[in-house]
Design a protein around this motif. Structure first.
Motif, PDB file in Angstrom:
ATOM      1  N   ARG A 256      19.394   2.894  -6.696  1.00 38.48           N
ATOM      2  CA  ARG A 256      18.830   1.559  -6.485  1.00 38.48           C
ATOM      3  C   ARG A 256      19.212   1.125  -5.088  1.00 38.48           C
ATOM      4  O   ARG A 256      20.378   1.227  -4.696  1.00 38.48           O
ATOM      5  N   ILE A 257      18.237   0.684  -4.322  1.00 34.38           N
ATOM      6  CA  ILE A 257      18.516   0.264  -2.944  1.00 34.38           C
ATOM      7  C   ILE A 257      17.972  -1.145  -2.724  1.00 34.38           C
ATOM      8  O   ILE A 257      16.947  -1.522  -3.289  1.00 34.38           O
ATOM      9  N   ALA A 258      18.677  -1.904  -1.908  1.00 35.49           N
ATOM     10  CA  ALA A 258      18.235  -3.260  -1.601  1.00 35.49           C
ATOM     11  C   ALA A 258      16.982  -3.214  -0.740  1.00 35.49           C
ATOM     12  O   ALA A 258      16.813  -2.308   0.097  1.00 35.49           O
ATOM     13  N   ARG A 259      16.108  -4.144  -0.953  1.00 35.43           N
ATOM     14  CA  ARG A 259      14.873  -4.247  -0.172  1.00 35.43           C
ATOM     15  C   ARG A 259      14.762  -5.674   0.379  1.00 35.43           C
ATOM     16  O   ARG A 259      15.468  -6.576  -0.072  1.00 35.43           O
ATOM     17  N   PRO A 260      13.872  -5.886   1.349  1.00 35.07           N
ATOM     18  CA  PRO A 260      13.756  -7.234   1.933  1.00 35.07           C
ATOM     19  C   PRO A 260      13.458  -8.286   0.860  1.00 35.07           C
ATOM     20  O   PRO A 260      12.644  -8.055  -0.023  1.00 35.07           O
ATOM     21  N   ALA A 261      14.123  -9.429   0.975  1.00 32.54           N
ATOM     22  CA  ALA A 261      13.936 -10.492  -0.024  1.00 32.54           C
ATOM     23  C   ALA A 261      12.699 -11.310   0.323  1.00 32.54           C
ATOM     24  O   ALA A 261      12.774 -12.486   0.693  1.00 32.54           O
ATOM     25  N   ARG A 262      11.558 -10.669   0.219  1.00 31.32           N
ATOM     26  CA  ARG A 262      10.271 -11.314   0.465  1.00 31.32           C
ATOM     27  C   ARG A 262       9.280 -10.845  -0.594  1.00 31.32           C
ATOM     28  O   ARG A 262       9.403  -9.741  -1.124  1.00 31.32           O
ATOM     29  N   ALA A 263       8.312 -11.689  -0.865  1.00 30.53           N
ATOM     30  CA  ALA A 263       7.286 -11.293  -1.827  1.00 30.53           C
ATOM     31  C   ALA A 263       6.508 -10.102  -1.284  1.00 30.53           C
ATOM     32  O   ALA A 263       6.179 -10.046  -0.100  1.00 30.53           O
ATOM     33  N   ASN A 264       6.240  -9.151  -2.132  1.00 29.69           N
ATOM     34  CA  ASN A 264       5.506  -7.946  -1.714  1.00 29.69           C
ATOM     35  C   ASN A 264       4.832  -7.356  -2.942  1.00 29.69           C
ATOM     36  O   ASN A 264       5.442  -7.251  -3.998  1.00 29.69           O
ATOM     37  N   TRP A 265       3.570  -6.977  -2.776  1.00 33.10           N
ATOM     38  CA  TRP A 265       2.816  -6.445  -3.917  1.00 33.10           C
ATOM     39  C   TRP A 265       2.401  -4.988  -3.685  1.00 33.10           C
ATOM     40  O   TRP A 265       1.631  -4.435  -4.464  1.00 33.10           O
ATOM     41  N   CYS A 266       2.860  -4.377  -2.612  1.00 35.43           N
ATOM     42  CA  CYS A 266       2.463  -2.992  -2.316  1.00 35.43           C
ATOM     43  C   CYS A 266       3.090  -2.029  -3.319  1.00 35.43           C
ATOM     44  O   CYS A 266       4.183  -2.266  -3.835  1.00 35.43           O
ATOM     45  N   SER A 267       2.404  -0.932  -3.543  1.00 31.99           N
ATOM     46  CA  SER A 267       2.930   0.101  -4.427  1.00 31.99           C
ATOM     47  C   SER A 267       3.560   1.226  -3.616  1.00 31.99           C
ATOM     48  O   SER A 267       3.082   1.545  -2.525  1.00 31.99           O
ATOM     49  N   PRO A 268       4.614   1.829  -4.155  1.00 29.44           N
ATOM     50  CA  PRO A 268       5.165   3.008  -3.478  1.00 29.44           C
ATOM     51  C   PRO A 268       4.132   4.137  -3.483  1.00 29.44           C
ATOM     52  O   PRO A 268       3.229   4.160  -4.322  1.00 29.44           O
ATOM     53  N   VAL A 269       4.281   5.040  -2.536  1.00 29.21           N
ATOM     54  CA  VAL A 269       3.363   6.179  -2.448  1.00 29.21           C
ATOM     55  C   VAL A 269       4.178   7.464  -2.566  1.00 29.21           C
ATOM     56  O   VAL A 269       5.117   7.688  -1.790  1.00 29.21           O
ATOM     57  N   ALA A 270       3.821   8.282  -3.538  1.00 28.16           N
ATOM     58  CA  ALA A 270       4.530   9.549  -3.740  1.00 28.16           C
ATOM     59  C   ALA A 270       4.106  10.565  -2.692  1.00 28.16           C
ATOM     60  O   ALA A 270       2.923  10.661  -2.344  1.00 28.16           O
ATOM     61  N   VAL A 271       5.078  11.306  -2.189  1.00 30.44           N
ATOM     62  CA  VAL A 271       4.791  12.438  -1.290  1.00 30.44           C
ATOM     63  C   VAL A 271       5.481  13.651  -1.914  1.00 30.44           C
ATOM     64  O   VAL A 271       6.573  14.057  -1.477  1.00 30.44           O
ATOM     65  N   PRO A 272       4.871  14.226  -2.955  1.00 24.78           N
ATOM     66  CA  PRO A 272       5.560  15.284  -3.719  1.00 24.78           C
ATOM     67  C   PRO A 272       5.967  16.480  -2.863  1.00 24.78           C
ATOM     68  O   PRO A 272       7.042  17.045  -3.080  1.00 24.78           O
ATOM     69  N   ALA A 273       5.135  16.862  -1.905  1.00 32.53           N
ATOM     70  CA  ALA A 273       5.454  18.034  -1.096  1.00 32.53           C
ATOM     71  C   ALA A 273       6.737  17.840  -0.299  1.00 32.53           C
ATOM     72  O   ALA A 273       7.428  18.806   0.027  1.00 32.53           O
ATOM     73  N   GLU A 274       7.060  16.608   0.009  1.00 33.79           N
ATOM     74  CA  GLU A 274       8.285  16.316   0.765  1.00 33.79           C
ATOM     75  C   GLU A 274       9.390  15.803  -0.162  1.00 33.79           C
ATOM     76  O   GLU A 274      10.443  15.382   0.323  1.00 33.79           O
ATOM     77  N   HIS A 275       9.130  15.818  -1.463  1.00 32.51           N
ATOM     78  CA  HIS A 275      10.101  15.272  -2.425  1.00 32.51           C
ATOM     79  C   HIS A 275      10.503  13.851  -2.036  1.00 32.51           C
ATOM     80  O   HIS A 275      11.670  13.478  -2.110  1.00 32.51           O
ATOM     81  N   ALA A 276       9.512  13.087  -1.626  1.00 33.68           N
ATOM     82  CA  ALA A 276       9.817  11.778  -1.049  1.00 33.68           C
ATOM     83  C   ALA A 276       8.883  10.712  -1.591  1.00 33.68           C
ATOM     84  O   ALA A 276       7.870  10.997  -2.240  1.00 33.68           O
ATOM     85  N   VAL A 277       9.258   9.491  -1.293  1.00 33.36           N
ATOM     86  CA  VAL A 277       8.403   8.349  -1.628  1.00 33.36           C
ATOM     87  C   VAL A 277       8.383   7.424  -0.415  1.00 33.36           C
ATOM     88  O   VAL A 277       9.389   7.280   0.284  1.00 33.36           O
ATOM     89  N   LEU A 278       7.223   6.827  -0.160  1.00 38.67           N
ATOM     90  CA  LEU A 278       7.100   5.855   0.912  1.00 38.67           C
ATOM     91  C   LEU A 278       7.161   4.456   0.318  1.00 38.67           C
ATOM     92  O   LEU A 278       6.496   4.173  -0.685  1.00 38.67           O
ATOM     93  N   LEU A 279       7.946   3.602   0.944  1.00 38.83           N
ATOM     94  CA  LEU A 279       8.042   2.210   0.518  1.00 38.83           C
ATOM     95  C   LEU A 279       7.549   1.325   1.658  1.00 38.83           C
ATOM     96  O   LEU A 279       8.105   1.353   2.760  1.00 38.83           O
ATOM     97  N   GLN A 280       6.521   0.569   1.380  1.00 37.08           N
ATOM     98  CA  GLN A 280       5.913  -0.301   2.375  1.00 37.08           C
ATOM     99  C   GLN A 280       6.280  -1.744   2.077  1.00 37.08           C
ATOM    100  O   GLN A 280       6.101  -2.220   0.958  1.00 37.08           O
TER     101      GLN A 280
END
Lengths: 384, 398
Positions: B200-224
């Motif tokens: 669990r990681i802290a994120r900016p304390a602002r309203a946000n409705w974006c969805s994370p994007v999976a990048v399976p080939a990089e074993h990663a996720v993008l957080l916008q």
């Protein structure tokens, strides 16, 4: 993970397996023990895979597993009940209708368990609402109570087969209003009563605090005032004068006349951005008691009861609703002080100009508890 | 189900390609694109509606398709606190099962939204149904509960009374949620087997409705977030790189062929880094201005909906090629298949646009009720949910 579930699909017949009562109770206890942040999940997952195999006639026992459960665990058990009941019906079996009805009648059970039983009973016996709802106007399950109010209101509709006089109609609406807890039903009932010439004191019905002392403005530029303890937070002296954001600040009287108890700070103390207002009230309780303090607020706010911080939320302009935030608190017999800090920020958008709150005291079911010194007629329906 | 999935090892990782499936918000690859057969261009109550199933509640969430099953979430009740997960047979529309739960977090939202705003996700064998109240239900495909989490139960100030809407994704046996708001703001990765928190990681304390994007080939996720885009290891949440930028708070990014199409200053296209060095900007166009819908990248073009204006740009340069005014306003992200773009506005009016040198509306139909959830494309059909119904649009015999 998948193996136990697949195994169960093979070995569980349509009607499930008779589980030993003590084993079932033991597994339900493991499920009931789930708590925050995933604690107890592994044990609960294993227990769930055992309980899912039970026969449908053991549903009342599974439902009773919700008794004493926290919100998370009630959902784990709801998932069990739905799966067992649906499996039975799809296989052409029968639910234990008599036992489910007895379970619903036993009000000591968890409201969600009784509601779940009611929903499944209604599914297999559509006459259930007609038989049970008339006796549920004061049910501890707010969901059942809501349906009971709706059923009562339905009885007054033209064509519903109930021929009542205007006087009887008004009395039935009064009865419905006393039972109702949801705003849509309260609005509907109030409208009908007013059309019949009946007076409805909504702030009293809800228990909104209307008489306040207000002190403003204190600085909240750049939203930095939320955690600044201005003088009212160090002790309220209604005769004091404070150094405020633009000169001296003293307490002024305010009576909220809105039907839903909204204190409109822009109107009461003047529109100001980047500012803080304090609202102070005294609530007289006839005895020491645990109550709900419920507040709706569009701005960042804090609430203290008898000097103790009870609620705190640093959120600006993200919606406001009756009972938006709820906290339990214990009142003492006699006078209790309530202090509210309401912070306005500096957003310029048209939707970010509101500066307001509404606060009420009620019991766990949402029924108003009125201050003993409230200048309103005591009704038969509301506690003071 | 598993037979329908082809597992292809890629650079030490595993990339999941689904045949007919549409496993999450904007599809399995989160590109809003299907390479299967095209659904019909128009439909009505009497034509090309394979089936229409009643729903017990509301929801801007999208349907997902897992093999022969279509799953949709709803919420009901005056407080929107009753949560439903429903599973239908893709072919017949028969309701296979329904499960119900009570929200443990805040359910207040703008009247146009609902608790069932996030789209569920699936890894092909499990369903992760997520709600604006920050409740997550994990079920198997038969409707058996595997675990249940209440993130707002854990962190009571997590929530947004306008209504949360970010949809979860699944990467490396981790289901990832982005719970960004003015209160307890965080992203978390949860073990798909147990529901326990991996990170669990802290994120900016602002309203946000974006969805994370999976990048399976990089074993990663993008957080916008409104202040930038960051990449994180799916299993640990550890930040790999960060791209500071003022980003959209609703429209989400698209990752395709080593590039990131980021809704920032219009659309900014970045390289997808292979390491911590961070992305490079390939091009930017402020003529592409996705509002509520996310961009669609399809066959060398980028499409965005700014209000009712559909804009097409060259994928390599960002140069605008054409614009087309559609009817109404859009929440739903369009979906692309067989050189057609299916766009459904908030009033439930659908426009099918033939893509080419110019865009042309070649079909118009109506659902007769508002639509906020993006459609799903699977098995040559279009699945659309309104507040009252789930529709399967597919060619039907005349």
């Amino acid at each position: 993970m998948r193996i136990p579930c697949l195994f169960l699909l093979i070995v569980v017949s349509a009607t499930g397996l008779q589980a030993d009562d003590s084993a079932l109770d033991s597994n339900l206890k493991k499920i009931r023990n789930v708590s925050a942040k995933g604690a107890g999940h592994r044990e609960a997952i294993a227990a769930w895979a055992q309980v899912i195999a039970v026969r449908a006639d053991q549903l009342p026992q599974v439902l009773a597993g919700m008794d004493g459960a926290e919100a998370l665990a009630t959902n784990w058990i709801r998932g069990l009940v739905d799966a067992i009941a649906e499996r039975e019906i799809q296989a052409g079996g029968k639910l234990p209708v008599q036992e489910l009805e007895q379970f619903i009648a036993a009000r000591q059970h968890h409201p969600r368990a009784r509601r779940t039983a009611y929903e499944w009973l209604t599914r297999v016996d559509p006459s259930t609402p007609k038989r049970l709802l008339p006796g549920m106007l004061n049910d501890p399950s707010l969901e059942l109570r809501r349906d009971a109010v709706a059923y009562l209101l339905y009885s007054l509709k033209p064509g519903a087969g109930k021929d009542v006089s205007a006087k009887e109609s008004a009395e039935i609406y009064r009865q419905a209003l006393t039972a109702a807890r949801d705003i849509d039903q309260i609005k509907l009932i109030t409208k009908e009563l007013k059309e019949q010439g009946e007076a409805v004191d909504l702030p009293q019905h809800y228990g909104f605090l209307q008489r306040w002392k207000l002190a403003a403005w204190f600085d909240n530029a750049d939203q930095k005032g939320f955690d600044v303890a201005y003088p009212p937070e160090r002790g309220v002296d209604l005769k004091a004068t404070y150094k405020g954001q633009e000169g001296k600040v003293s307490w002024v009287d305010h009576v909220a006349k809105d039907e839903y108890g909204i204190v409109e700070l822009n109107a009461a103390i003047g529109k100001k951005k980047g500012a803080i207002a304090y609202a102070y009230a005294v609530f007289v309780s006839d005895r020491a008691q645990e109550v709900d303090l419920r507040i709706g607020c569009i701005n960042a706010y804090k609430v203290w009861v008898n000097g103790e911080l009870l609620l705190s939320r640093e959120v600006y302009h993200a919606g406001m609703e009756i009972d938006q935030y709820i906290a339990k608190t214990r009142l003492r017999a006699g006078e209790n002080t309530i202090l509210v800090k309401v912070c306005q920020n500096e957003q310029e958008e048209s939707w970010a100009q509101r500066w307001q709150f509404q606060l009420r005291i009620c019991d766990l079911s949402g029924q108003a508890i009125l201050s003993q010194d409230r200048p309103a007629a005591k009704t038969a329906h509301l506690r003071r | 189900m598993i037979k329908k999935l082809t597992l292809i090892a890629v650079a030490g990782g595993v990339m999941l390609f689904a045949g007919a499936d549409w496993l999450q918000f904007r599809g399995t690859s989160a590109t809003s694109v299907s390479e299967e057969a095209r659904p019909p261009l128009r439909w009505s109550e009497s034509e090309n509606v394979a089936w229409k199933a009643a729903l017990p509640g509301r929801g801007p969430s999208s349907p997902i398709v897992i093999g022969d099953r279509v799953v949709v979430t709803c919420s009901s009740g005056i407080k929107q606190d009753r949560m439903h997960v429903l599973c239908f047979d893709v072919q017949s529309g028969k309701r296979l099962w329904e499960r119900q739960f009570w929200a443990t977090g805040r359910t207040l939202s703008h009247p146009t939204s609902a608790n069932a705003a996030p789209t569920p996700a699936s890894d092909g064998s499990r369903i992760f149904a997520f709600y604006a109240s920050n409740d997550m239900v994990c079920l198997d495909l038969e409707g058996n509960l595997l675990w249940y989490r209440g993130f707002a139960h854990d962190y009571p100030k997590a929530g947004n009374d306008v209504g949360m809407a970010s949809s979860p994704v699944v990467v490396d046996d981790t289901v990832i949620v982005q719970i960004e708001n003015q209160g307890d703001s965080f992203a978390a990765g949860v073990n798909v087997d147990t529901g326990e928190t991996r990170w669990r990681i802290a994120r900016p304390a602002r309203a946000n409705w974006c969805s994370p994007v999976a990048v399976p080939a990089e074993h990663a996720v993008l957080l916008q977030s409104p202040d930038g885009l960051s990449a994180h290891e799916a299993r640990t949440g550890e930040e790999i790189w960060r791209y500071p930028s003022e980003c959209a708070g609703i429209a989400s990014s698209v990752v395709l062929d080593g590039k990131i199409y980021l809704p920032s200053d219009g659309v900014t296209v970045l390289t997808l880094p292979k390491n911590s060095s961070g992305p490079e900007v390939l091009w930017n166009s402020n003529r592409l201005r996705p509002s509520s819908s996310s961009p669609v990248v399809y066959r060398g073009k980028v499409y965005t909906l700014n209000g009712a204006i559909l804009v097409c740009a060259d994928e390599k340069t960002g140069d605008t090629e054409w614009q087309l005014r559609l009817k109404g306003r859009f929440w739903a992200t369009p979906v692309a298949v067989d050189d057609h773009l299916f766009c459904v506005n908030q009033d439930g009016q659908a426009s099918v646009v033939k893509l080419g040198e110019k865009g042309k509306v070649v079909g118009e139909s109506e659902f007769g009720a508002g639509v906020q959830g993006s459609p799903a494309l699977a098995a040559g059909a279009l699945f659309v949910r309104t507040d009252g119904h789930l529709w399967k649009i597919a060619a039907t015999p005349k």
